[in-house]
Enzyme design. Structure first.
Site, short mmCIF file in Angstrom:
data_model
loop_
_atom_site.label_atom_id
_atom_site.label_comp_id
_atom_site.label_asym_id
_atom_site.label_seq_id
_atom_site.Cartn_x
_atom_site.Cartn_y
_atom_site.Cartn_z
N TRP A 134 0.91 -1.26 -0.21
CA TRP A 134 0.35 0.26 0.05
C TRP A 134 0.55 1.47 -0.36
O TRP A 134 1.42 1.54 0.94
CB TRP A 134 -0.61 -0.32 1.22
CG TRP A 134 -1.54 0.73 1.07
CD1 TRP A 134 -3.15 1.59 0.27
CD2 TRP A 134 -2.15 1.88 2.03
NE1 TRP A 134 -3.69 2.07 0.59
CE2 TRP A 134 -2.92 2.91 2.26
CE3 TRP A 134 -1.32 2.20 4.03
CZ2 TRP A 134 -3.71 3.36 3.00
CZ3 TRP A 134 -1.68 2.89 4.54
CH2 TRP A 134 -3.26 4.36 4.52
N ALA A 158 -0.01 4.92 0.20
CA ALA A 158 -0.74 5.36 1.79
C ALA A 158 -2.19 5.87 0.23
O ALA A 158 -1.34 6.92 0.10
CB ALA A 158 -0.03 5.70 2.64
N GLU A 216 -5.96 -0.92 -6.31
CA GLU A 216 -6.86 0.40 -7.03
C GLU A 216 -5.56 1.36 -7.45
O GLU A 216 -4.14 1.44 -7.29
CB GLU A 216 -6.96 1.24 -6.04
CG GLU A 216 -8.98 0.77 -5.59
CD GLU A 216 -9.02 1.15 -3.84
OE1 GLU A 216 -8.93 2.15 -4.15
OE2 GLU A 216 -10.63 1.11 -3.66
#
Length: 590
Positions: free
Chosen positions: A427, A429, A483
Site C-alpha cells: 500500500w 497510502a 486500486e
C-alpha cells in the site's frame, strides 16, 4: 597407585556430572522465570503480549481487553501493538473486540477447540460515528486465529487483516450491517452455519468449511473450500470464482503453549489438497528463537540470529537502521501483534539470501522518510529454489505520523524461485500524514523475478507506476485486488516510457512464456484529475499466458479506463461502471 587414580577420575567425572546437572537445572529455572506470568505478561515476550488463563478473574480480563479496544478502535496510524493470547481452556464469559494492530489468538496446539472464547467481533463504527453506513474500508491491520467461538462473529474488515484456524458455531459476518467493506482473507476455518460476505467488494476464502456462503459483489474467490458450502452460479451473473485446492500449500505458524514443552511455535505440516490443517503440526520451542523486543536494533537482531535459528518479533515498532539478513535452511520469522519494521536512513529492511525452506509471517514493513530501494527482498537472482512460504505480510509507504513524507522505490521484490505467498497488502497510502503525489513517492508495489512464484490474495494499491511487475516464469496469482492511484496530477506525468496513457495495475513482461491469473479485480478512482488509463492489465499474447475472471470498476471521480486487458474489454467511464472478461489467452477473449 592405579586404584587411587581411578578414584580421583571417578570423583572428577561425578563432579562434572553434578555441575552439569546443576547448570542444566539453573538453565531450566532461568527459562521458567522467563516464561513465568507476572501481571498477565512474561519476561520473554514482554508487556505487549497479554497471556490469560482460566485461573484469571473474568471481569478483570474483560476490563483489560475492553481498555485495549478503546485505545485501538480508531488508532489507525498509532505505534501501539498488542497480542492478546488465551491459554487452552474455556472463557465463555469473555468477549473481545479486535481493533487496530491487535492480534487475538488461542494458544492451543491441537485445534482451535482447545481455546473457547465467548465472543469475537470487529465492528466499523469509528470512521464516521454519525453515519448509518458502518464503513469498514479503513479497518486494516488486525488478526484473529486459533479460537473456538460458540456464537456468531462479525469481522467487518478490509485489507491487511487475517482470520485463520477458527471454529465458529454460529455464522460469520464479514460486514457491519452492510456498511462498505473492502477485504479480505479467511483460511483454515470451520463455520457451522453461514458466511455472509454482504457488501464486501472482494474476498479470498481458502481451505474453509461452512454450510452456505451468502453475498457477492465484484470478486469473491474460493480456493480449496469444501464444495458442499459453495454458492451456485459464476461469472458473469455472479462474482464467484471457484478454484480447486492447490497442492503443497502450508498454513501459517502460530504461537502455542504446551504443559510439557512450554511456549513454542506450531508449524502446520504441508498437506496435499486438504481443506484444513488442524492437528497436523510440528512443535518448535521458543528456545530456538531469538525473541526480539522493539528496543532491539537491527544489529541486535542480526547478532541474535547468529546464535538462534529463528526470529520472533514481539509487538511494537522497530527502528531498522541496517538490513536484517536472513540466510540458512528452514529459517522462520514470525511477528506477533502486527510487529512493525520501519526503515531508517533509506535501508532495505530485510533481505533473505540462500534461505531454502524459509517461513515468514505476520510482519508489517514500513517505509521511512529517506527513500529505500526496497523494503523486503526475498532471494537473490532466482538462486533460492526451495519452498519458501510467506504469510500475512503487509507493506506501507506513508500515512504514519511524520514531519516528512515516507518514500520507497519498490515495496517488495521476490527474486527467489518456488515461493508461495498468502495474503499480502502492498500500500502506498492514499490518506494519513504527508500523503500527496510528490510526497510519499513509490513507483512500484511488488516485483516478481523468480520462477514458480504463486501468490494467493495479493492486494496492491496506489503506486505511481505499475502496481505489480511480473518477470518470472510459471507464475500464478489467485485473487488480486488493486486500486489505481487517486492523486495523479496530470496525464503528462502518468505515461509509460512507450507513451501509453497510464500504468496498468499488472504488467506481465513480454518475455514471459507461462503465467496464470484467476479472480482479478482492478478499480479506478480518478479523484483529482481527468486522466486516461489505457488498460487495467497488460500481458503477452501467448498460448500459456492466461487470465480467468477479471473485472474493472470505475469507483468514482473523473474518466476513465479504456480496456480491461491489453486492448480487450469495454471501457469504464462513469461512476459505478463495470467491465468483465471471463477468459483471455493469446488474444482470444470472451
Amino acid at each position: 597407585m592405579k586404584k587411587r587414580n581411578k578414584i580421583i577420575i571417578s570423583i572428577i567425572v561425578v563432579g562434572a556430572i553434578c555441575l552439569g546437572g546443576i547448570a542444566g537445572f539453573m538453565f531450566l529455572k532461568q527459562n521458567d522465570k522467563q516464561n513465568e506470568r507476572v501481571g498477565y505478561h512474561t519476561n520473554l515476550l514482554g508487556d505487549r503480549v497479554y497471556i490469560f488463563s482460566e485461573e484469571d478473574d473474568p471481569e478483570e480480563v474483560q476490563k483489560i481487553v475492553d481498555e485495549i479496544y478503546q485505545k485501538q478502535e480508531s488508532n489507525q496510524f498509532g505505534d501501539d501493538r498488542y497480542a492478546i493470547c488465551f491459554m487452552p481452556g474455556k472463557y465463555q464469559d469473555i468477549k473481545v473486540n479486535v481493533g487496530f494492530y491487535t492480534q487475538l489468538a488461542g494458544l492451543g496446539m491441537q485445534s482451535p477447540d482447545d481455546t473457547l472464547i465467548g465472543g469475537v467481533n470487529t465492528q466499523a463504527r469509528w470512521l464516521d460515528p454519525s453515519s448509518d453506513n458502518h464503513n469498514a474500508t479503513c479497518n486494516f491491520w488486525r488478526s484473529v486465529e486459533n479460537l473456538h467461538v460458540p456464537d456468531n462473529v462479525t469481522f467487518a474488515v478490509s485489507q491487511a487483516t487475517d482470520m485463520r484456524r477458527m471454529h465458529i458455531d454460529g455464522s460469520l459476518y464479514l460486514h457491519d450491517e452492510y456498511g462498505w467493506a473492502s477485504g479480505g482473507f479467511l483460511s483454515d476455518s470451520q463455520i457451522e452455519k453461514m458466511v455472509d460476505s454482504g457488501s464486501q467488494q472482494q474476498w479470498l476464502s481458502m481451505n474453509n468449511q461452512y454450510k452456505i456462503w451468502m453475498g457477492e459483489n465484484w470478486n469473491i474467490v474460493f480456493l480449496g473450500d469444501e464444495e458442499s458450502g459453495l454458492p451456485r452460479g459464476t461469472w458473469p451473473l455472479y462474482s464467484y470464482t471457484k478454484v480447486q485446492a492447490q497442492e503443497n500449500v502450508g498454513e501459517k505458524p502460530f504461537l502455542v503453549y504446551d504443559e510439557q514443552k512450554g511456549y513454542g511455535v506450531a508449524v502446520p505440516k504441508v498437506l496435499k489438497r486438504t481443506p484444513r490443517s488442524w492437528s497436523e503440526t510440528d512443535f518448535v520451542s521458543l528456545d530456538d528463537f531469538y525473541v526480539a523486543k522493539p528496543t532491539d536494533t537491527a544489529a541486535d537482531i542480526n547478532k541474535g540470529l547468529e546464535n538462534k535459528k529463528h526470529l520472533l518479533l514481539t509487538p511494537g515498532v522497530y527502528q531498522i537502521d541496517e538490513t536484517i539478513k536472513i540466510s540458512g535452511e528452514n529459517r522462520m520469522i514470525l511477528g506477533l501483534g502486527l510487529a512493525t519494521l520501519r526503515s531508517q536512513n533509506g535501508v532495505t529492511i530485510m533481505e533473505t539470501k540462500d534461505a531454502p525452506g524459509m517461513i515468514m509471517a505476520g510482519v508489517l514493513f514500513d517505509a521511512g522518510t529517506t527513500e529505500s530501494e526496497h523494503l523486503l527482498v526475498v532471494g537473490e537472482n532466482g538462486k533460492d529454489a526451495a519452498a519458501v512460504q510467506l504469510y500475512d505480510l503487509y507493506f506501507r509507504i506513508g500515512g504514519i505520523a511524520t514531519d516528512q513524507p515516507c518514500k520507497a522505490k519498490n515495496a517488495v521484490t521476490i527474486d527467489a524461485d518456488d515461493v508461495t505467498g498468502q495474503n499480502f497488502w502492498v500500500w502506498r497510502a492514499d490518506h494519513g500524514d504527508q500523503v500527496y503525489w510528490e510526497g510519499n513517492t513509490a513507483a512500484n508495489g511488488i516485483t516478481v523475478n523468480g520462477d514458480r512464484v504463486r501468490l494467493y490474495g495479493l492486494m496492491v494499491e496506489h503506486f505511481q507506476e505499475y502496481q505489480t511487475i511480473w518477470n518470472g516464469e510459471d507464475g500464478q496469482i489467485i485473487m488480486y485486488q488493486s486500486e489505481i492511484p487517486y492523486d495523479v496530477p496530470s496525464q503528462d506525468v502518468w505515461k509509460t516510457p512507450e507513451g501509453t496513457d497510464g500504468y496498468a495495475s499488472i504488467y506481465v513482461n513480454p518475455d514471459v512464456e507461462r503465467f496464470e491469473g484467476i479472480g482479478i479485480g482492478i478499480y479506478l478512482y480518478n479523484r483529482d484529475r481527468s486522466v486516461n488509463l489505457h488498460s487495467a492489465m497488460v500481458m503477452p499474447d501467448k498460448k500459456d499466458v492466461s487470465v480467468e475472471h477479471i473485472i474493472t470498476v470505475m469507483l468514482n471521480g473523473n474518466p476513465g479506463m479504456e480496456h480491461v486487458l491489453n486492448d480487450a474489454g469495454n471501457p469504464v467511464m462513469t461512476t459505478g461502471a463495470e467491465a468483465y472478461i471471463l477468459n483471455y489467452c493469446n488474444g482470444d477473449w470472451k
